[in-house]
Design an enzyme around this catalytic site. Structure first.
Site, PDB file in Angstrom:
ATOM      1  CB  CYS A   4      -6.906  -2.682  -5.239  1.00 54.14           C
ATOM      2  SG  CYS A   4      -7.675  -1.980  -3.760  1.00 54.14           S
ATOM      3  CG  ASP A 100      -5.799  -6.102   4.993  1.00 61.42           C
ATOM      4  OD1 ASP A 100      -6.466  -6.411   3.990  1.00 61.42           O
ATOM      5  OD2 ASP A 100      -4.803  -5.353   4.927  1.00 61.42           O
ATOM      6  CB  SER A 365      11.383  -1.056  -1.068  1.00 60.20           C
ATOM      7  OG  SER A 365      12.262  -0.144  -1.672  1.00 60.20           O
ATOM      8  N   GLY A 366      13.587  -0.202   1.053  1.00 56.30           N
ATOM      9  CA  GLY A 366      14.145   0.607   2.139  1.00 56.30           C
ATOM     10  C   GLY A 366      13.860   2.089   2.076  1.00 56.30           C
TER      11      GLY A 366
END
Length: 631
Positions: A4, A100, A365-366
């Site tokens: 967010c 979380d 993603s890497g």
């Protein structure tokens, strides 16, 4: 979990800050279409926009402790949340959701500000302690999530994006020209600086505490392990360590109650993540690969990505991105990125993220592998320069004085790494900046944190010092900025397992000889890849995220657009650049284009477009608010 945007305002004397908070939240609506939360009392207000990823029906913010005395908003993901929740329940705490972020207030109750050392993830946190009347702001260790601070002594505001401050009547978007040389050098603004006066960004791993009397304290609770790397251990031993850690980290990044996919180029970095994802993720995974059409030869790696996807049994989507790179879109990207940034790979990333967001909400993603494992070509210069230093200095100087081939390399061999290295995104040399700019209009350049870094790193091996610089600045202020802003703009959460702080620390401990050898880079990661992937994927030449910037800028309509923007009278009136030097660059772009010229022109273009929207646009909106009779 909730990706967010967070905002807030603190004022020592002023009450009733909710109206200003409304405007800030409106500016961040793109970061969270699924909900909004607020808290306000006396001199503090907190707000957030939510993109729900896990526990979609619950987990609304702000979070509160059981007695209501601790209030927090946060942006990000706490990947070790399951263990933290178990620990807190054992201590007697009550948690009301599977979100979380709820653990944050309870961890603060138990450990104070030291709770930051117990959480693992990507985050920006704002926590208000009603008992001590203290505001705590914090950013994750590697800098995956941003946090900006505007401070005019009376009011302190914070936000996930710089543009939220434009909603405040008391905020005046004034550019500090002393920062311009740093932007021109690196193609981004190094933290903690921003181009706006009175605005800074928290550095990765930094905390800010605002005391009840207004005192501000800032410190870093974590920094990457750039001290001397290890010297022991075989390639296989380090590959075993890395594979075990990456497996755990990738597993923690796969938790999601919404569709999950992966950006897959077919290169080493993304392919390793794909293989480890396939081992642990039982649900469907779709891959997305960006390509330019055949009219841009050499910018299509889809065949490699397709081969990896087929091996894993995944669906892969070919995404052609050239048609979306228009003047209007580049103008909009300058605003979306929130700070001036001249990394051209944002152009294909934007199109790729747009396509992925039509089907997914979370993407793996890497990013980060090149910085931490030593993958950039520039790192390979270290060994070559070491060989040149064996040539007697007198002989080197004699060769240089004749200007023969290799003079540039011999010159660099005589320089320290602090003098020579300016990062992966290096754009304008000091001499080029002097030619281009008007130093008296800029004032004294502000780069104290970077100078301090090079002073501290002077005894490190050159490769370690270079990687340490890129991990602390290029990675968070360029690479991760793209992932955050582009992802959030498309309501897409981009997760980057290589940027887990434990992975970063392990990578920076790998013996130098195991990082690069000859033309082979990222040796330990490559050994992990050998265990899961075909040889032609493991050993294919590095390409990066290919972007034909030179062709894009020299073709229509971008060529005329660039001329119009950079020669507009408004740009000239700022007085920061020599108009003849700017025109000269544009002429070279049209007549004898090179990749260097294209990068330099693009840097100036993105700076001017950013000012058009963030500065000139704000002034125009403020002018329009004033009644005609009062003008």
């Amino acid at each position: 979990m909730a990706i967010c945007g967070i905002v807030g305002l603190w004022h020592r004397d002023k009450r009733g800050l909710t109206q200003e908070l409304d405007g800030m939240l409106d500016m961040l609506r793109h970061r969270g279409p699924d909900g909004e939360g607020r808290f306000a009392e006396q001199h503090i207000s907190l707000g957030m926009r939510r993109l729900a990823i896990r526990d979609v029906l619950h987990g609304n913010q702000p979070y509160r402790s059981e007695d209501g005395m601790i209030v927090a908003v946060f942006n990000g993901e706490i990947y070790n949340y399951p263990q933290l929740k178990r620990d807190l329940l054992a201590l007697g705490h009550q948690l009301n959701s599977d979100a979380d972020g709820e653990v944050l207030v309870h961890l603060y109750e138990e450990y104070g500000v030291d709770f930051l050392e117990r959480i693992s993830g990507m985050f920006a946190i704002a926590l208000w302690d009603q008992q001590t009347r203290e505001l705590i702001l914090a950013r994750d260790r590697v800098g995956q999530k941003p946090l900006y601070v505007w401070d005019n002594d009376k009011t302190l505001g914070f936000s996930s994006e710089l543009k939220a401050f434009l909603a405040l009547d008391d905020f005046h978007p004034e550019v500090d020209p002393r920062i311009i040389p740093a932007y021109l050098a690196y193609r981004f603004v190094p933290s903690p600086m921003t181009l706006f006066r009175q605005v800074t960004k928290l550095r990765p791993g930094e905390v800010m505490r605002i005391r009840p009397d207004g005192r501000r304290e800032r410190w870093r609770y974590w920094q990457p392990a750039i001290d001397l790397p290890d010297t022991d251990g075989s390639l296989d031993l380090w590959a075993d360590r890395l594979e075990a850690l990456l497996t755990d980290v990738v597993g923690s990044h796969l938790a999601s109650d919404v569709p999950l996919g992966i950006f897959l180029s077919g290169g080493l970095d993304s392919s390793v993540l794909a293989a480890l994802t396939a081992i642990q993720h039982t649900g469907p995974v779709e891959a997305f690969s960006a390509v330019f059409p055949p009219s841009y030869p050499g910018y299509d790696e889809y065949g490699f990505a397709e081969k990896v996807a087929q091996k894993l049994g995944w669906t892969i989507h070919r995404v052609e991105v050239a048609s979306e790179i228009t003047p209007d879109r580049i103008r909009e990207l300058a605003f979306i990125l929130d700070e001036p940034m001249a990394d051209p790979t944002v152009l294909p990333l934007d199109g790729l993220a747009r396509a992925a967001a039509e089907r997914e909400t979370v993407m793996i993603s890497g990013e980060g592998a090149d910085e931490i494992f030593g993958g950039y070509a520039g790192y390979g210069e270290v060994a070559a320069l070491a060989r040149l230093r064996k040539i007697p200095p007198a002989l080197r100087q004699w060769w240089i004085s004749h200007g023969w081939r290799g003079t540039g390399a011999l010159n660099r061999a005589g320089q320290s790494v602090a003098e020579r290295y300016r990062g992966v995104g290096f754009t304008f040399s000091p001499a080029e900046r002097l030619t281009l700019g008007v130093p008296e209009a800029w004032g004294t350049e502000l780069t104290a944190p970077i100078r301090e870094y090079w002073a501290q790193a002077r005894d490190l091996p050159e490769l370690q010092a270079m990687q340490g610089f890129d991990v602390q600045w290029f990675l968070p202020d360029d690479v991760l900025v793209k992932a955050d802003r582009i992802g959030m703009h498309h309501n897409l959460e981009i997760r980057v397992p290589y940027c887990d702080h434990d992975v970063v620390n392990l990578a920076l401990k790998i013996p130098l000889a195991l990082r690069r050898q000859g033309r082979e880079d990222k040796r330990v990661l490559r050994r992990v890849a050998e265990r899961h992937l075909p040889a032609d994927i493991v050993y294919r030449p590095k390409r990066g995220f290919p972007t034909p910037l030179t062709r894009l800028l020299t073709e229509q309509p971008l060529y005329d657009f660039t001329w119009q923007v950079l020669t507009d009278p408004a740009a000239t009136r700022r007085g920061w650049f020599n108009p003849d030097a700017v025109t000269g660059l544009l002429q070279r772009l049209g007549s004898q284009p090179t990749s260097t010229v294209a990068r330099q022109v693009y840097a100036l273009l993105m700076l001017e477009l950013w000012i058009n929207r963030m500065v000139d646009g704000r002034r125009q909106r403020m002018w329009e608010k004033i009644p005609h009779s009062a003008r």
